[in-house]
Design an enzyme around this catalytic site. Structure first.
Site, PDB file in Angstrom:
ATOM      1  N   LYS A 158       4.488  -3.106 -12.287  1.00 15.66           N
ATOM      2  CA  LYS A 158       3.245  -3.019 -11.508  1.00 15.66           C
ATOM      3  C   LYS A 158       3.340  -1.895 -10.480  1.00 15.66           C
ATOM      4  O   LYS A 158       2.414  -1.095 -10.325  1.00 15.66           O
ATOM      5  CB  LYS A 158       2.983  -4.353 -10.794  1.00 15.66           C
ATOM      6  CG  LYS A 158       1.868  -4.290  -9.769  1.00 15.66           C
ATOM      7  CD  LYS A 158       1.609  -5.622  -9.111  1.00 15.66           C
ATOM      8  CE  LYS A 158       2.453  -5.902  -7.895  1.00 15.66           C
ATOM      9  NZ  LYS A 158       2.124  -5.110  -6.693  1.00 15.66           N
ATOM     10  N   ASN A 159       4.457  -1.848  -9.771  1.00  7.09           N
ATOM     11  CA  ASN A 159       4.561  -0.882  -8.677  1.00  7.09           C
ATOM     12  C   ASN A 159       4.740   0.556  -9.164  1.00  7.09           C
ATOM     13  O   ASN A 159       4.708   1.488  -8.369  1.00  7.09           O
ATOM     14  CB  ASN A 159       5.701  -1.273  -7.719  1.00  7.09           C
ATOM     15  CG  ASN A 159       5.343  -2.526  -6.927  1.00  7.09           C
ATOM     16  OD1 ASN A 159       4.215  -3.018  -7.015  1.00  7.09           O
ATOM     17  ND2 ASN A 159       6.296  -3.037  -6.177  1.00  7.09           N
TER      18      ASN A 159
ATOM     19  N   ARG B 149      -1.438 -11.303 -10.585  1.00 10.39           N
ATOM     20  CA  ARG B 149      -1.493  -9.936 -10.038  1.00 10.39           C
ATOM     21  C   ARG B 149      -0.277  -9.114 -10.480  1.00 10.39           C
ATOM     22  O   ARG B 149      -0.357  -7.889 -10.549  1.00 10.39           O
ATOM     23  CB  ARG B 149      -1.493  -9.986  -8.506  1.00 10.39           C
ATOM     24  CG  ARG B 149      -2.825 -10.335  -7.879  1.00 10.39           C
ATOM     25  CD  ARG B 149      -2.737 -10.196  -6.362  1.00 10.39           C
ATOM     26  NE  ARG B 149      -1.993  -8.991  -6.033  1.00 10.39           N
ATOM     27  CZ  ARG B 149      -0.995  -8.928  -5.145  1.00 10.39           C
ATOM     28  NH1 ARG B 149      -0.625  -9.993  -4.477  1.00 10.39           N
ATOM     29  NH2 ARG B 149      -0.369  -7.796  -4.918  1.00 10.39           N
TER      30      ARG B 149
ATOM     31  N   CYS C 286      -3.733  -8.804   3.340  1.00 11.06           N
ATOM     32  CA  CYS C 286      -2.496  -9.074   2.625  1.00 11.06           C
ATOM     33  C   CYS C 286      -1.874 -10.380   3.083  1.00 11.06           C
ATOM     34  O   CYS C 286      -1.918 -10.712   4.257  1.00 11.06           O
ATOM     35  CB  CYS C 286      -1.539  -7.931   2.874  1.00 11.06           C
ATOM     36  SG  CYS C 286       0.061  -8.249   2.178  1.00 11.06           S
TER      37      CYS C 286
ATOM     38  N   ASP D 149      10.869  -7.990  -2.409  1.00 14.20           N
ATOM     39  CA  ASP D 149      10.115  -8.674  -3.464  1.00 14.20           C
ATOM     40  C   ASP D 149      10.963  -9.683  -4.236  1.00 14.20           C
ATOM     41  O   ASP D 149      10.417 -10.538  -4.940  1.00 14.20           O
ATOM     42  CB  ASP D 149       9.521  -7.651  -4.444  1.00 14.20           C
ATOM     43  CG  ASP D 149       8.377  -6.866  -3.826  1.00 14.20           C
ATOM     44  OD1 ASP D 149       7.917  -7.233  -2.729  1.00 14.20           O
ATOM     45  OD2 ASP D 149       7.938  -5.878  -4.442  1.00 14.20           O
TER      46      ASP D 149
ATOM     47  N   ARG E 166      -0.424  -5.117   7.259  1.00 16.69           N
ATOM     48  CA  ARG E 166       0.133  -3.976   6.523  1.00 16.69           C
ATOM     49  C   ARG E 166      -0.656  -2.734   6.906  1.00 16.69           C
ATOM     50  O   ARG E 166      -1.608  -2.361   6.232  1.00 16.69           O
ATOM     51  CB  ARG E 166       0.107  -4.243   5.017  1.00 16.69           C
ATOM     52  CG  ARG E 166       1.185  -5.241   4.623  1.00 16.69           C
ATOM     53  CD  ARG E 166       1.114  -5.626   3.192  1.00 16.69           C
ATOM     54  NE  ARG E 166       1.854  -4.753   2.311  1.00 16.69           N
ATOM     55  CZ  ARG E 166       2.149  -5.061   1.055  1.00 16.69           C
ATOM     56  NH1 ARG E 166       1.772  -6.231   0.563  1.00 16.69           N
ATOM     57  NH2 ARG E 166       2.812  -4.230   0.297  1.00 16.69           N
TER      58      ARG E 166
ATOM     59  N   ARG F   5      -4.385  -4.345  -2.077  1.00 16.34           N
ATOM     60  CA  ARG F   5      -3.788  -3.554  -1.006  1.00 16.34           C
ATOM     61  C   ARG F   5      -3.477  -2.126  -1.498  1.00 16.34           C
ATOM     62  O   ARG F   5      -3.643  -1.150  -0.772  1.00 16.34           O
ATOM     63  CB  ARG F   5      -2.522  -4.302  -0.552  1.00 16.34           C
ATOM     64  CG  ARG F   5      -1.446  -3.464   0.011  1.00 16.34           C
ATOM     65  CD  ARG F   5      -1.615  -3.210   1.491  1.00 16.34           C
ATOM     66  NE  ARG F   5      -0.762  -2.104   1.881  1.00 16.34           N
ATOM     67  CZ  ARG F   5      -0.785  -1.543   3.068  1.00 16.34           C
ATOM     68  NH1 ARG F   5      -1.583  -1.976   3.988  1.00 16.34           N
ATOM     69  NH2 ARG F   5       0.007  -0.536   3.336  1.00 16.34           N
TER      70      ARG F   5
ATOM     71  N   ILE G 242      -1.776   1.223   7.660  1.00 12.12           N
ATOM     72  CA  ILE G 242      -1.746   2.405   6.788  1.00 12.12           C
ATOM     73  C   ILE G 242      -1.576   3.683   7.611  1.00 12.12           C
ATOM     74  O   ILE G 242      -1.856   4.771   7.149  1.00 12.12           O
ATOM     75  CB  ILE G 242      -3.016   2.494   5.909  1.00 12.12           C
ATOM     76  CG1 ILE G 242      -4.270   2.460   6.786  1.00 12.12           C
ATOM     77  CG2 ILE G 242      -3.053   1.399   4.867  1.00 12.12           C
ATOM     78  CD1 ILE G 242      -5.507   2.921   6.038  1.00 12.12           C
ATOM     79  N   ASP G 243      -1.101   3.507   8.860  1.00  6.57           N
ATOM     80  CA  ASP G 243      -0.977   4.666   9.747  1.00  6.57           C
ATOM     81  C   ASP G 243      -0.081   5.767   9.161  1.00  6.57           C
ATOM     82  O   ASP G 243      -0.360   6.955   9.307  1.00  6.57           O
ATOM     83  CB  ASP G 243      -0.447   4.226  11.123  1.00  6.57           C
ATOM     84  CG  ASP G 243       0.840   3.415  11.027  1.00  6.57           C
ATOM     85  OD1 ASP G 243       0.953   2.586  10.105  1.00  6.57           O
ATOM     86  OD2 ASP G 243       1.739   3.619  11.861  1.00  6.57           O
TER      87      ASP G 243
HETATM   88  C1  UD1 Z   1       5.514  -1.513  -1.757  1.00  2.83           C
HETATM   89  C2  UD1 Z   1       5.432  -2.436  -2.947  1.00  2.83           C
HETATM   90  C3  UD1 Z   1       5.702  -3.873  -2.514  1.00  2.83           C
HETATM   91  C4  UD1 Z   1       7.011  -3.973  -1.753  1.00  2.83           C
HETATM   92  C5  UD1 Z   1       7.072  -2.937  -0.630  1.00  2.83           C
HETATM   93  C6  UD1 Z   1       8.424  -2.887   0.050  1.00  2.83           C
HETATM   94  C7  UD1 Z   1       3.818  -1.315  -4.340  1.00  2.83           C
HETATM   95  C8  UD1 Z   1       2.466  -1.337  -4.967  1.00  2.83           C
HETATM   96  N1  UD1 Z   1       4.100  -2.339  -3.519  1.00  2.83           N
HETATM   97  O1  UD1 Z   1       4.470  -1.887  -0.858  1.00  2.83           O
HETATM   98  O2  UD1 Z   1       5.755  -4.682  -3.682  1.00  2.83           O
HETATM   99  O3  UD1 Z   1       7.131  -5.258  -1.195  1.00  2.83           O
HETATM  100  O4  UD1 Z   1       6.784  -1.627  -1.144  1.00  2.83           O
HETATM  101  O5  UD1 Z   1       9.423  -2.619  -0.873  1.00  2.83           O
HETATM  102  O6  UD1 Z   1       4.617  -0.456  -4.613  1.00  2.83           O
HETATM  103  N2  UD1 Z   1       4.184   0.274   7.079  1.00  2.83           N
HETATM  104  C9  UD1 Z   1       3.609   0.729   8.254  1.00  2.83           C
HETATM  105  N3  UD1 Z   1       2.637   1.686   8.178  1.00  2.83           N
HETATM  106  C10 UD1 Z   1       2.214   2.208   6.989  1.00  2.83           C
HETATM  107  C11 UD1 Z   1       2.814   1.745   5.797  1.00  2.83           C
HETATM  108  C12 UD1 Z   1       3.789   0.780   5.874  1.00  2.83           C
HETATM  109  O7  UD1 Z   1       3.957   0.265   9.343  1.00  2.83           O
HETATM  110  O8  UD1 Z   1       1.333   3.083   6.990  1.00  2.83           O
HETATM  111  C13 UD1 Z   1       5.231  -0.778   7.127  1.00  2.83           C
HETATM  112  C14 UD1 Z   1       4.786  -2.066   6.427  1.00  2.83           C
HETATM  113  O9  UD1 Z   1       4.018  -2.864   7.291  1.00  2.83           O
HETATM  114  C15 UD1 Z   1       6.107  -2.695   6.057  1.00  2.83           C
HETATM  115  C16 UD1 Z   1       7.005  -1.472   5.782  1.00  2.83           C
HETATM  116  O10 UD1 Z   1       6.338  -0.359   6.342  1.00  2.83           O
HETATM  117  O11 UD1 Z   1       6.634  -3.414   7.138  1.00  2.83           O
HETATM  118  C17 UD1 Z   1       7.248  -1.208   4.324  1.00  2.83           C
HETATM  119  O12 UD1 Z   1       6.024  -1.150   3.643  1.00  2.83           O
HETATM  120  P1  UD1 Z   1       5.767  -0.178   2.408  1.00  2.83           P
HETATM  121  O13 UD1 Z   1       7.065   0.375   1.918  1.00  2.83           O
HETATM  122  O14 UD1 Z   1       4.704   0.785   2.776  1.00  2.83           O
HETATM  123  O15 UD1 Z   1       5.190  -1.175   1.333  1.00  2.83           O
HETATM  124  P2  UD1 Z   1       4.043  -0.900   0.317  1.00  2.83           P
HETATM  125  O16 UD1 Z   1       4.108   0.500  -0.172  1.00  2.83           O
HETATM  126  O17 UD1 Z   1       2.754  -1.402   0.856  1.00  2.83           O
END
Ligand code: UD1
Length: 418
Positions: A22-23, A397, A116, A305, A121, A92, A123-124
């Protein structure tokens, strides 16, 4: 509403090819926007998150066909630059379309992605990366990005998987080169790099903390096979640990599962890792031992995960195991359901202490998030009696036909309309 009936106490036995990740497939589908011709993707899992991604591609004007595990995306006529709030809310990962959309059209209008279950979560980091590549980002009742990306220096304050992928996707369409520092190192980022390079991009460094993208290359159409899903593999192995037996999984690279396999080895299972397969055996009646602290971390650390499925596997064991969840705020919601099955687990903030019990018992439980759902299925197969699992929309999902996969390994699992 459908529910899953899982009969516990039946050892797992057999061999299975793990479906596509999926990822991986989600960012790869978003990447199709950058191609100039049709892209054929094979080994695509049939998941509701994939359906959501296809919906977004269609909304942007792509022609999309799905047959079995093959998806053809033809982005040739795609002229859209906005994704509706309804589509953004479906998952997400919808934010992953931002980078390629901007690279393709020089303009992107999105709303904030769906809420979520794992806690906030933000997106900054995605938006900072887009700004660092020369685009304007305005947050005003949605996200509005303008300007052809020029490329630049992207410095991530933490190695976010999604932000790394978004930056790569935007950088491929930029007019100049980009360096992404403190990049995430997850294997799915390597898969995205392979895919984009197979279409003609020039990206280097995936798997390390620094990724460089040349930018400005024209991407052709092409064909690509999505990598196998290491988290699905970890879940199936967790089920085999809980239920006992011997399973062999193909289609995943054991190196991507090294930290998880090491835990199962320490717990007393036999693990054999080859390039062609991963085999795990827990002999009938063999005791399972608690293991030293499991701390989730960005790759190559222990994957967040896999935390819930591995916890489920160790809930009935000798001794204690301490889990520390460092990635997400709200990732112990499966614990309350495991307690219904007789587990002895206490949580405080990001720490969970599992005191192994002798035996779990079947119960009515609900999946409250995706991997928590996989965890409950694993626990149920090791429990005494039957478990009735609801909340299957979370499971669908990210697991394609979880009950069929488990049945293929000899489990007694059935999905019924409640
Ligand atoms: C991806 C995976 C998810 C996995 C996660 C961590 C996909 C589709 N999903 O999610 O299954 O659990 O990696 O291995 O690939 N963060 C911020 N700001 C941002 C982005 C992230 O603070 O703009 C923080 C998040 O809140 C979290 C950490 O960074 O605490 C890691 O998140 P991230 O690696 O971005 O996870 P995803 O890409 O959403």
């Amino acid at each position: 509403m459908s529910v899953m009936y899982l009969r516990g106490g039946v050892p797992l036995e057999g061999e299975l090819s793990v479906h596509g990740a999926k990822n991986s497939v989600l960012p790869i589908l978003a990447a199709c926007l950058l191609a100039r011709g049709p892209v054929t993707l094979t080994n695509c899992p049939r998941l509701t998150d994939v359906t959501a991604a296809l919906g977004i591609l269609r909304q942007l004007g792509c022609r999309v066909e799905q047959e079995g595990h093959t998806i053809v995306v033809d982005p040739t006529g795609a002229a859209g630059n906005a994704i509706s709030e309804e589509q953004m809310r479906t998952m997400r990962s919808s934010i992953i379309f931002l980078g390629p959309l901007l690279a393709r059209t020089g303009e992107a209008h999105l709303t904030y992605p769906g809420g979520c279950e794992l806690g906030p979560r933000p997106i900054d980091l995605h938006l900072d990366a887009i700004r660092a590549m020369g685009c304007e980002v305005v947050e005003d009742r949605g996200i509005h990005c303008l300007g052809r990306p020029t490329g630049g220096e992207v410095q991530l304050s933490l190695p976010s998987v999604g932000a790394t992928e978004n930056a790569m996707l935007c950088a491929v369409g930029a007019t100049g080169p980009t360096t992404i520092a403190n990049a995430a190192r997850e294997p799915e980022i390597g898969d995205l790099q392979h895919f984009l390079n197979s279409l003609g991009a020039d990206i280097r460094g995936a798997g390390s903390s620094t990724i460089t993208v040349e930018g400005g290359r024209t991407l052709s159409g092409g064909e690509y096979a999505v990598m196998g899903d290491r988290i699905v593999a970890a879940t199936l192995l967790s089920a085999a640990v809980a239920a006992g037996g011997r399973v062999r999984l193909k289609g995943v690279d054991w190196r991507h599962l090294a930290t998880v396999l090491s835990v199962f080895h320490q717990a007393g299972c036999r693990v054999e890792s080859k390039m062609e397969f991963v085999e795990l055996e827990r002999a009938r009646g063999a005791p399972l031992k608690g293991v030293p602290t499991i701390r989730t971390a960005p790759y190559p650390g222990f994957p967040t995960d896999a935390q819930a499925p591995v916890m489920a596997a160790l809930a009935a064991s000798q001794g204690c195991t301490l889990f520390v969840e460092t990635m997400f705020d709200s990732r112990y919601r499966h614990v309350q359901e495991l307690l219904r099955m007789g587990a002895d687990i206490t949580t405080e903030g990001r720490v969970a202490l599992v005191r192994g019990v002798e035996q779990l018992h079947g119960a009515r439980v609900e999946a409250v998030d995706l991997r928590g759902g996989g965890a409950l299925a694993a626990a149920a197969l090791g429990a005494e009696g039957t478990t009735i699992l609801s909340g299957l929309h979370h499971i669908d999902r990210g697991y394609e036909g979880l009950e069929e996969m488990l049945c293929a390994l000899g489990a007694r699992v059935e999905r019924r309309e409640a």
